[in-house]
Motif scaffolding. Sequence first.
Motif, short mmCIF file in Angstrom:
data_model
loop_
_atom_site.label_atom_id
_atom_site.label_comp_id
_atom_site.label_asym_id
_atom_site.label_seq_id
_atom_site.Cartn_x
_atom_site.Cartn_y
_atom_site.Cartn_z
N LEU A 133 0.80 -1.23 0.00
CA LEU A 133 0.00 0.00 0.00
C LEU A 133 0.83 1.28 0.00
O LEU A 133 0.72 2.11 -0.90
CB LEU A 133 -0.94 0.01 1.22
N LEU A 134 1.68 1.46 1.01
CA LEU A 134 2.38 2.73 1.18
C LEU A 134 3.30 3.07 0.01
O LEU A 134 3.44 4.23 -0.36
CB LEU A 134 3.18 2.71 2.49
N LYS A 135 3.94 2.06 -0.56
CA LYS A 135 4.87 2.31 -1.67
C LYS A 135 4.16 2.98 -2.83
O LYS A 135 4.69 3.92 -3.43
CB LYS A 135 5.51 0.99 -2.11
N ARG A 136 2.96 2.53 -3.15
CA ARG A 136 2.20 3.11 -4.27
C ARG A 136 1.79 4.56 -3.96
O ARG A 136 1.84 5.43 -4.83
CB ARG A 136 0.97 2.24 -4.57
N VAL A 137 1.38 4.81 -2.72
CA VAL A 137 0.98 6.17 -2.32
C VAL A 137 2.17 7.13 -2.43
O VAL A 137 2.06 8.24 -2.96
CB VAL A 137 0.43 6.17 -0.88
N ILE A 138 3.32 6.68 -1.93
CA ILE A 138 4.54 7.51 -2.00
C ILE A 138 4.95 7.74 -3.45
O ILE A 138 5.32 8.84 -3.83
CB ILE A 138 5.68 6.84 -1.20
N ASP A 139 4.88 6.68 -4.26
CA ASP A 139 5.24 6.80 -5.68
C ASP A 139 4.39 7.86 -6.38
O ASP A 139 4.91 8.71 -7.11
CB ASP A 139 5.04 5.46 -6.40
N PHE A 140 3.08 7.80 -6.16
CA PHE A 140 2.17 8.73 -6.84
C PHE A 140 2.46 10.17 -6.42
O PHE A 140 2.59 11.06 -7.26
CB PHE A 140 0.72 8.38 -6.53
N GLY A 141 2.57 10.39 -5.11
CA GLY A 141 2.82 11.74 -4.61
C GLY A 141 4.16 12.29 -5.08
O GLY A 141 4.25 13.44 -5.53
N ALA A 142 5.21 11.47 -5.00
CA ALA A 142 6.54 11.92 -5.40
C ALA A 142 6.61 12.18 -6.90
O ALA A 142 7.22 13.17 -7.34
CB ALA A 142 7.58 10.87 -4.99
N ALA A 143 5.99 11.30 -7.71
CA ALA A 143 6.01 11.48 -9.16
C ALA A 143 5.29 12.76 -9.56
O ALA A 143 5.75 13.50 -10.45
CB ALA A 143 5.37 10.28 -9.85
N PHE A 144 4.17 13.05 -8.91
CA PHE A 144 3.41 14.28 -9.21
C PHE A 144 4.24 15.52 -8.89
O PHE A 144 4.35 16.44 -9.71
CB PHE A 144 2.11 14.30 -8.41
N VAL A 145 4.85 15.54 -7.71
CA VAL A 145 5.67 16.69 -7.29
C VAL A 145 6.87 16.86 -8.22
O VAL A 145 7.20 17.98 -8.64
CB VAL A 145 6.14 16.52 -5.83
N LEU A 146 7.52 15.75 -8.58
CA LEU A 146 8.68 15.82 -9.46
C LEU A 146 8.32 16.31 -10.85
O LEU A 146 9.06 17.10 -11.45
CB LEU A 146 9.35 14.44 -9.54
N LEU A 147 7.19 15.85 -11.37
CA LEU A 147 6.77 16.30 -12.70
C LEU A 147 6.50 17.80 -12.72
O LEU A 147 6.88 18.50 -13.67
CB LEU A 147 5.53 15.52 -13.16
N VAL A 148 5.85 18.29 -11.68
CA VAL A 148 5.57 19.73 -11.59
C VAL A 148 6.88 20.52 -11.47
O VAL A 148 7.10 21.50 -12.18
CB VAL A 148 4.65 20.04 -10.39
N GLY A 149 7.76 20.06 -10.60
CA GLY A 149 9.02 20.78 -10.37
C GLY A 149 9.99 20.71 -11.53
O GLY A 149 10.77 21.64 -11.76
#
Length: 202
Positions: free
Chosen positions: A5-21
């Motif tokens: 569970l947690l790995k997928r949540v972290i992946d989604f949040g980190a990928a979104f922030v990285l794409l924006v940045g």
Amino acid sequence: MYSALLKRVIDFGAAFVLLVGLCPVIFFVALFLIFANKGTNVFFFQKRPGYKGKIFKVIKFKTMTDERDAEGNLLPDEQRMTKIGRFVRSTSLDELPQLFNVLKGDMSLVGPRPLLPEYLPLYSKEQARRHEVRPGITGWAQVNGRNDISWKKKFELDVWYVDHCSFLLDMKILFLTVKKVVVREGVSKSGHATTEPFNGNN
């Protein structure tokens, strides 16, 4: 709990922030590759097996041209790799579009690298276990030699990761990945523009 569970949540949040940045970086890399690739598509789509062997399309920046010989066959990688493409690859900037794959859930930030579908029947039963987790943009094999180690060693490292996946291990791999990118270690196999193909265990 982490892998399920947690790995997928972290992946989604980190990928979104990285794409924006990283939007400005992605834009300028794409702009430079338009000129390097002579106006052809700057993105490279290819089918790869993911979690449990399910096929998806990975997206990367295209670092080679589509130049062919007189018979219509693609020229060797070394001849199709552009100067800008070589720089983009050596700095791992070509991997940035895979953040979209992470958002979609096809990939994770950390995991065994997604390889070619034609390799699937060549794996031993143990090597095939690399598909028990989502493939990653970076992984344990990437920070322990990347393309400059044997296929056998890569698969051993991939399976080791499957058995030891944890939040702390992922953080360690991400930290080591940044270090590897800075010093540009293991980008290609000796004597190859990228790496040699996997021909099975025999």
